[in-house]
Design a protein around this motif. Sequence first.
Motif, mmCIF file in Angstrom:
data_model
loop_
_atom_site.group_PDB
_atom_site.id
_atom_site.type_symbol
_atom_site.label_atom_id
_atom_site.label_comp_id
_atom_site.label_asym_id
_atom_site.label_seq_id
_atom_site.Cartn_x
_atom_site.Cartn_y
_atom_site.Cartn_z
ATOM 1 N N LEU A 185 0.626 -1.254 -0.153
ATOM 2 C CA LEU A 185 0.029 0.018 -0.035
ATOM 3 C C LEU A 185 0.520 1.237 -0.280
ATOM 4 N N PRO A 193 -1.251 2.924 -3.460
ATOM 5 C CA PRO A 193 -2.897 3.812 -2.847
ATOM 6 C C PRO A 193 -2.682 4.297 -2.117
ATOM 7 N N LEU A 194 -1.999 4.517 -0.648
ATOM 8 C CA LEU A 194 -1.494 5.359 0.289
ATOM 9 C C LEU A 194 -0.745 5.967 0.132
ATOM 10 N N ARG A 195 0.292 6.511 -0.953
ATOM 11 C CA ARG A 195 0.757 7.450 -0.984
ATOM 12 C C ARG A 195 -0.025 8.863 -1.055
ATOM 13 N N LYS A 196 0.195 9.946 -1.186
ATOM 14 C CA LYS A 196 -0.855 11.266 -1.019
ATOM 15 C C LYS A 196 -1.223 11.371 -2.649
ATOM 16 N N PHE A 248 -1.366 10.032 -5.029
ATOM 17 C CA PHE A 248 -2.179 8.789 -5.730
ATOM 18 C C PHE A 248 -4.093 9.541 -6.261
ATOM 19 N N LYS A 305 -7.360 7.832 -8.069
ATOM 20 C CA LYS A 305 -8.035 6.017 -8.192
ATOM 21 C C LYS A 305 -8.305 6.790 -9.994
ATOM 22 N N LEU A 362 -5.935 4.858 -12.636
ATOM 23 C CA LEU A 362 -5.696 3.653 -12.406
ATOM 24 C C LEU A 362 -6.257 3.262 -13.945
#
Lengths: 252, 148, 128
Positions: free
Chosen positions: C91, C117-120, C122, C124, C127
């Motif tokens: 993550l 996904p948990l990096r700032k 990111f 969606k 994708l």
Amino acid sequence: MSEHITLPIGPQHPLLKEPVHFRFTLDGERIVDVDIRLGYNHRGIEKAAEERTYIQDLYMIERICGICSHVHATNFVQATEGVLKTDVPPRALYLRVVVGELERIHSHLLWLGVAGHEIGFDTLFQVVWRDREIVQDLLELITGNRVNYGMNTIGGVRKDLNPAAIEETLKGLKVLEERTNYYAQVVQADSTFIARVSGVGPLPKELAISSCACGPTARGSGVDYDVRRDLPYAAYNEISPPTVAMCWAAHW
Amino acid sequence: MLPQAVLSKIINWSRYTSPWIIHFNAGGCNGCDIETLAALTPRFDVERFGILLKGTPRHADVLVVTGPSNQQIKDRLRRIYDQMPHPKFVVAVGSCAISGGVFRGCYNTQGGMDEVLPVTAYVPGCPPRPDAIIQGIYVLLEKLKKGG
Amino acid sequence: MLPQADMNWIKIPAETIRQYTSDLITKGEFRHLSTITGYQDGETICLLYHFLVPQGGLNVRVCVPLANPVLPSISPVLIGAILYEREIQDLLGVRFEGIVDARRVILPDHFPQDVFPLRKDFKKEDLP
Ligand code: SF4
């Protein structure tokens, strides 16, 4: 040289209630490796929580798992209250404990039933789940919901307990206690049950500690650990719940 | 040999008096799944409608599916559906399966089951009570009866 | 009460975390590791190891730079940490040196290898 066999299990399998995928590598009957894929169930709650408001998060976090929903919500509100340095009224803390304990009862009965089902003892599954409805009724009476209770909110709880509900709850618990004692007797005396589970998948104490097992799993291996006593939250610092666990696998 | 009309009547009768279901969790929180299981147990006893839970899609007429579904599970779901014999029906249980529910907008979920499968009946709720799930299946059975 | 009430918080250099954990174990103080929390704070990624020791909760914070997020894995001394570390690796894109098993666990198979996904940063929408 021994041949290794790969055995994929999931995400749809009669014995598996969750959409996860395990890829076991077997050497004869011995499992030498397992590859776990949780992507079938991963939703991205962690990221979504960053994007939503605290109150929206609360309801989403409650739905991390429908079986232990109250625990997740409690964790979240406690963390938020810690950041905000809010005081929570003692009555609310006790109400969190009440719902938490009822949830434990429902969860344990659920797994006892499922365990019966998995070993082909479907009668146990049906009768345990019949009695599980008693605690479901109590949860519904107290919180208004059967599964995701929506009891917690930041700074307290959303519903109070009235005297009639208390009386109902105590009555229900009495029946449950009786029945649970009976089931405990059954699983300790039934020879097919014992033959099926004793010595299966034992988790030695050292391994339980080093693999960070917790709760009943750890206690079943003889680890003296109970979060309610060792790191109390809500009102558990004022009450000391008795801790019990037993496990057939560890007994042999 | 019975005439075709009588035969299909009998087939349809057996279909709505004894539908076998398979249950699949497509990434939900398990809340809907335990309520679906609860519907099978003595208090609710969905077996009175002749409904039996089966372990394999090849034996099932109705796919009871929960959860929002996601990119990875989509193909599996499709495969399970394809393995079921005709005619087959899908009951989507829970807000997740209807619209993505509380997880709508998460990066690994979709906006509901009907993006993947043709759904016959929807059961709303998060989670729906077992009685509601039974009603959902009952509505489906009624449809079958009429559709004969 | 809040469980935070009887917890200790300390910060140690990231390279020492494995030594720290094995010291806890050899001293007999280690009781449980609940989980490892990871979060991005500006240009660093911080990890919080939530231990339980006889005195209560012990939260150990270590920080690594976002540009090169590498630190020693504690899984060689504490096998139970492996799932926590693999989750953070998926993550947040932290690399754990010496991790016993580095396979992907949480993200779906089709998910791009270099997106965390948990990096700032990111989004969606990015994708495929
Ligand atoms: S609809 Fe609600 S209860 Fe059902 S799986 Fe989704 S989140 Fe869980």
